[in-house]
Design an enzyme around this catalytic site. Sequence first.
Site, PDB file in Angstrom:
ATOM      1  N   CYS A   1       1.770  -8.054   5.315  1.00 42.99           N
ATOM      2  CA  CYS A   1       0.990  -7.048   6.050  1.00 42.99           C
ATOM      3  C   CYS A   1      -0.320  -7.641   6.559  1.00 42.99           C
ATOM      4  O   CYS A   1      -1.176  -6.911   7.056  1.00 42.99           O
ATOM      5  CB  CYS A   1       0.723  -5.825   5.172  1.00 42.99           C
ATOM      6  SG  CYS A   1      -0.208  -6.179   3.673  1.00 42.99           S
TER       7      CYS A   1
ATOM      8  N   CYS B   1      -4.931  16.043  11.053  1.00 44.21           N
ATOM      9  CA  CYS B   1      -4.790  14.593  11.150  1.00 44.21           C
ATOM     10  C   CYS B   1      -3.539  14.341  11.977  1.00 44.21           C
ATOM     11  O   CYS B   1      -2.452  14.812  11.626  1.00 44.21           O
ATOM     12  CB  CYS B   1      -4.660  13.948   9.775  1.00 44.21           C
ATOM     13  SG  CYS B   1      -4.222  12.188   9.869  1.00 44.21           S
TER      14      CYS B   1
ATOM     15  N   CYS C   1     -13.856   9.224  12.782  1.00 49.19           N
ATOM     16  CA  CYS C   1     -12.942   9.025  11.651  1.00 49.19           C
ATOM     17  C   CYS C   1     -12.502   7.568  11.637  1.00 49.19           C
ATOM     18  O   CYS C   1     -12.236   6.990  12.682  1.00 49.19           O
ATOM     19  CB  CYS C   1     -11.737   9.950  11.805  1.00 49.19           C
ATOM     20  SG  CYS C   1     -10.416   9.662  10.611  1.00 49.19           S
TER      21      CYS C   1
ATOM     22  N   GLU D   1       8.157  -8.190 -11.191  1.00 51.11           N
ATOM     23  CA  GLU D   1       6.938  -7.411 -10.969  1.00 51.11           C
ATOM     24  C   GLU D   1       6.068  -7.489 -12.214  1.00 51.11           C
ATOM     25  O   GLU D   1       6.571  -7.466 -13.339  1.00 51.11           O
ATOM     26  CB  GLU D   1       7.310  -5.955 -10.659  1.00 51.11           C
ATOM     27  CG  GLU D   1       6.173  -4.964 -10.665  1.00 51.11           C
ATOM     28  CD  GLU D   1       5.102  -5.283  -9.627  1.00 51.11           C
ATOM     29  OE1 GLU D   1       3.915  -5.223  -9.994  1.00 51.11           O
ATOM     30  OE2 GLU D   1       5.449  -5.597  -8.476  1.00 51.11           O
TER      31      GLU D   1
ATOM     32  N   GLN E   1       6.513   3.009   0.791  1.00 53.89           N
ATOM     33  CA  GLN E   1       6.090   2.773   2.173  1.00 53.89           C
ATOM     34  C   GLN E   1       5.755   4.093   2.854  1.00 53.89           C
ATOM     35  O   GLN E   1       6.490   5.070   2.728  1.00 53.89           O
ATOM     36  CB  GLN E   1       7.198   2.052   2.953  1.00 53.89           C
ATOM     37  CG  GLN E   1       7.418   0.616   2.530  1.00 53.89           C
ATOM     38  CD  GLN E   1       6.359  -0.335   3.059  1.00 53.89           C
ATOM     39  OE1 GLN E   1       5.419   0.062   3.749  1.00 53.89           O
ATOM     40  NE2 GLN E   1       6.493  -1.610   2.724  1.00 53.89           N
TER      41      GLN E   1
ATOM     42  N   ASP F   1       7.130 -10.175  -1.073  1.00 56.13           N
ATOM     43  CA  ASP F   1       6.352  -9.136  -0.380  1.00 56.13           C
ATOM     44  C   ASP F   1       5.035  -8.957  -1.129  1.00 56.13           C
ATOM     45  O   ASP F   1       4.821  -7.965  -1.826  1.00 56.13           O
ATOM     46  CB  ASP F   1       7.156  -7.836  -0.345  1.00 56.13           C
ATOM     47  CG  ASP F   1       6.453  -6.734   0.442  1.00 56.13           C
ATOM     48  OD1 ASP F   1       5.474  -7.038   1.140  1.00 56.13           O
ATOM     49  OD2 ASP F   1       6.885  -5.569   0.344  1.00 56.13           O
TER      50      ASP F   1
ATOM     51  N   CYS G   1      -7.844   5.861  12.445  1.00 56.50           N
ATOM     52  CA  CYS G   1      -7.213   5.242  13.616  1.00 56.50           C
ATOM     53  C   CYS G   1      -8.226   4.352  14.323  1.00 56.50           C
ATOM     54  O   CYS G   1      -9.349   4.772  14.583  1.00 56.50           O
ATOM     55  CB  CYS G   1      -6.708   6.311  14.582  1.00 56.50           C
ATOM     56  SG  CYS G   1      -5.422   7.373  13.900  1.00 56.50           S
TER      57      CYS G   1
ATOM     58  N   TYR H   1       7.255  -9.605  -6.368  1.00 62.13           N
ATOM     59  CA  TYR H   1       6.351  -8.458  -6.152  1.00 62.13           C
ATOM     60  C   TYR H   1       7.176  -7.212  -5.812  1.00 62.13           C
ATOM     61  O   TYR H   1       6.897  -6.498  -4.853  1.00 62.13           O
ATOM     62  CB  TYR H   1       5.349  -8.730  -5.017  1.00 62.13           C
ATOM     63  CG  TYR H   1       4.528  -9.975  -5.154  1.00 62.13           C
ATOM     64  CD1 TYR H   1       3.321  -9.964  -5.855  1.00 62.13           C
ATOM     65  CD2 TYR H   1       4.938 -11.168  -4.573  1.00 62.13           C
ATOM     66  CE1 TYR H   1       2.551 -11.115  -5.969  1.00 62.13           C
ATOM     67  CE2 TYR H   1       4.180 -12.323  -4.685  1.00 62.13           C
ATOM     68  CZ  TYR H   1       2.986 -12.296  -5.383  1.00 62.13           C
ATOM     69  OH  TYR H   1       2.228 -13.437  -5.489  1.00 62.13           O
TER      70      TYR H   1
ATOM     71  N   CYS I   1      -6.883  12.730  19.413  1.00 62.17           N
ATOM     72  CA  CYS I   1      -7.696  13.289  18.326  1.00 62.17           C
ATOM     73  C   CYS I   1      -9.136  13.511  18.794  1.00 62.17           C
ATOM     74  O   CYS I   1      -9.787  12.579  19.283  1.00 62.17           O
ATOM     75  CB  CYS I   1      -7.684  12.355  17.125  1.00 62.17           C
ATOM     76  SG  CYS I   1      -8.681  12.944  15.743  1.00 62.17           S
TER      77      CYS I   1
END
Length: 483
Positions: A439, A187, A90, A362, A312, A412, A93, A341, A84
């Site tokens: 995550c 992108c 940016c 949830e 996702q 999750d 990334c 979740y 890129c």
Amino acid sequence: MHTPLEQQEIRYRKGDIIELTITDHAEKDKCFGKTTEGMGVMVSGILAPGDRVSAQIYKVKSRYLEARAIEVLEASPDRVEPVCPVFGSCGGCKWMHVSYEAQLRYKHKKVTDSLEHIGGFESPDVRPVLAAPDALHYRNKVEFSCSNMRYLLQSEIDSDQLAKPKTFALGFHAPGNFEKVLDLDTCYLAKECMNRVLNVLRDFAIERGLEPYAAKAHEGYLRNLMLRYSERHEQLMVNIVTSWYDKALMQALKERLEAAMPEQQMTLLNNVTTRKNTVATGEQEYVISGDGYVTERLGDLDFRISANSFFQTNTRQAETLYDQIIAVGGITPEDTVYDLYCGTGTITLYLARHCKQAIGIEVVESAVKDAEMNAELNGLSNTVFFQADLKNFHAMQEALEPYAKPRIIVTDPPRAGMHPKALDTMLKLQPERIVYVSCNPDNLARDGKEIAARGYRMTSAQPVDMFPQTNHIETVACFERAE
């Protein structure tokens, strides 16, 4: 009497130039190294472990220094040329300057370090990271912002020549700047069709004189471009976020897009908002063409995805992630599984084909409705979804009374990890096995430490790379109740 040189205290001052080798990554996109005298240094810059750099100190602490890299004196063998041209300006990334092999190595180390140093796990079984099949153009959702303040590249500032007008930009916000936007043509994480829409909309907006949104003044028409793409069904969603609705203008944009991309199956939406923010959602939604949603397939299941649904962002790796949940959880056709979740039910429904009953929990009502709709869409009758607050154990216990107790619980949670009360609720349900999908390795380690303290042992941690070119990593960790 003179003090030997090696015993003299080395005094560092703000503004000093030092040389050091980068040895590791640190928090907040910084890297870490040590001076020749052994002082730790947090270094800002686009760096990689193995780089030999010169850096200028800007903050002196009692136990470490903070510095900005000035020059890479000797490049790390992990370095590659970023594909890129605006990498570094940016914020999307962070690791495009290192090889993908190195990225996977860094991510494995991050998970291991977090589990050892924060969680207190001794020699945890962290398996090799499951690499993404595509390190570029993998995102099925991208949000671009529009602004009347274009972020200027350093090359433009140095040459005193503007490459484009300063008063219109469509792309990504500059890091740490909610007003200025870096204007993009491409992108490299987005699908090709998404980049085509980006450029069609920019040309259309400039030709029509559409006023870009000014965040500080809260003025202007064009705010955001949000795109979703279904890989399996090759459907594209184009969602234009504006400050008001203009039916004729949207019809003209529809015709422009269809002329530019005649083979593309597409739905065009217009979300309208009057809020003082730059979030790509609206209080009102107008479907200009198509169904107003796309349908994506995971495994043998179809999921209907609207403009504001969670899904996702890496379709192929989502399947890999969910397959790992089934594998490490040891889920069998006789099991009752709870999915905490659960959101719009993607994991719950994916598990339902492999167990006796899957129960999703949830707190967000709209997500529960989406989950129930997706269960009906796929003809699944062994799923149940509850709107419930995991922090309230007694309410949860009452709601779940008619159903079998879970042998396995899948959790999750959001990036912040589990609320202590929600974690307590899960542990009071006493499953044989807990599959924790995270995550954030630090919060996995923090919550994992509490899970272990309550009678469970961590048997494995499987990292899955959902986000190549970034420093984010997903992990599936399995905990078994000690006998």
